[in-house]
Design a protein around this motif. Sequence first.
Motif, short mmCIF file in Angstrom:
data_model
loop_
_atom_site.label_atom_id
_atom_site.label_comp_id
_atom_site.label_asym_id
_atom_site.label_seq_id
_atom_site.Cartn_x
_atom_site.Cartn_y
_atom_site.Cartn_z
N ARG A 177 0.80 -1.17 0.01
CA ARG A 177 -0.03 -0.07 0.01
C ARG A 177 0.94 1.27 0.10
NH1 ARG A 177 -5.49 -0.57 3.85
NH2 ARG A 177 -5.85 -2.81 3.26
N ALA A 178 2.02 1.36 0.58
CA ALA A 178 2.75 2.33 1.04
C ALA A 178 3.73 2.59 -0.27
CB ALA A 178 3.81 2.21 2.17
N ARG A 179 4.02 1.70 -1.01
CA ARG A 179 4.85 1.72 -2.22
C ARG A 179 3.94 2.40 -3.51
NH1 ARG A 179 7.14 -3.57 -1.61
NH2 ARG A 179 5.49 -4.09 -3.17
N ASP A 180 2.65 1.85 -3.55
CA ASP A 180 1.72 2.24 -4.63
C ASP A 180 1.32 3.64 -4.59
OD1 ASP A 180 -0.14 2.24 -6.70
OD2 ASP A 180 -1.13 0.65 -5.83
N GLY A 181 1.76 4.66 -5.51
CA GLY A 181 1.60 5.96 -5.18
C GLY A 181 0.45 6.49 -6.28
N THR A 182 -0.20 5.39 -6.89
CA THR A 182 -1.26 5.69 -7.82
C THR A 182 -2.66 5.72 -7.01
OG1 THR A 182 -1.56 3.14 -8.27
CG2 THR A 182 -0.05 4.44 -9.69
N ARG A 183 -2.56 5.21 -5.81
CA ARG A 183 -3.86 5.03 -4.97
C ARG A 183 -3.88 6.00 -3.72
NH1 ARG A 183 -6.92 0.92 -6.67
NH2 ARG A 183 -8.62 1.90 -5.17
N SER A 184 -5.08 6.37 -3.14
CA SER A 184 -5.28 6.78 -1.78
C SER A 184 -5.89 6.00 -0.93
CB SER A 184 -5.93 8.31 -2.23
OG SER A 184 -6.54 8.59 -1.17
#
Length: 196
Positions: A132-139
């Motif tokens: 979750r922390a790595r994936d900058g495409t989502r909030s």
Amino acid sequence: MDVAKRAIVVGIPGVGKSTIVNKTVELLKKQGLTAKFVIFGSVMFDEALKLGLAKHRDDMRKLSVDEQTKLQVLAASNIKNTSAEVVIVDTHLFIHTQEGYWPGIPESVLKALSPTHLICLEASPKEIMSRRARDGTRSRDPITEDEINRDLQLSRSMLSTLAILSGAPMLLTSNNEGKADETARSVVKGLGINLG
Ligand code: ATP
Ligand code: AMP
Ligand code: MG
């Protein structure tokens, strides 16, 4: 193939559903099968845009449950008509809403999707947190390890209910770190399809 397969792939946010579903469909296509995947949340978001209810896919879970239900019903009736030898729907067992845990697959949605297979992806709380922390495409909402453990437990109980109601087998698959290709192969196997 004699009978078309309709799989529902679930798992808590960030576990890797969309990654694995993409890879699974690629594997199936390489086998010469017609395979399609549908991201339930994308279909809902298209409806939300048309109705002016949300500007980002991650805003939808902040709407009232009444508004989310409207979008869920529209998405389910749209997805119902998808056909292929293998159709895989990427979705959620439950959504964290301001009104509590809300089922992503109530009986009406289950009937519309009419799954032949139920597949739940799992990973350790630490892996899920770092994905979750790595994936900058989502909030994504901040979450602790304890809360992830509670969500993993809740997932299993909701999945069992769907298996009982639909008669479809349920498969719990670990999506281990760095092993997405392996996970996709176990999903194919879980669909009862042999990779040549
Ligand atoms: P959401 O429910 O929010 O849509 P999701 O379950 O679809 O989340 P993905 O978007 O597929 O999750 O994956 C979340 C992140 O984890 C992505 O950055 C993806 O590249 C990464 N990821 C997925 N599977 C693995 C894996 N097996 N090992 C390492 N990273 C992974
Ligand atoms: P996703 O990209 O899978 O996270 O989907 C985006 C958003 O769509 C989710 O965060 C939810 O708000 C919503 N969503 C996805 N599947 C469902 C479902 N079955 N029922 C209700 N909302 C859903
Ligand atoms: Mg996804």
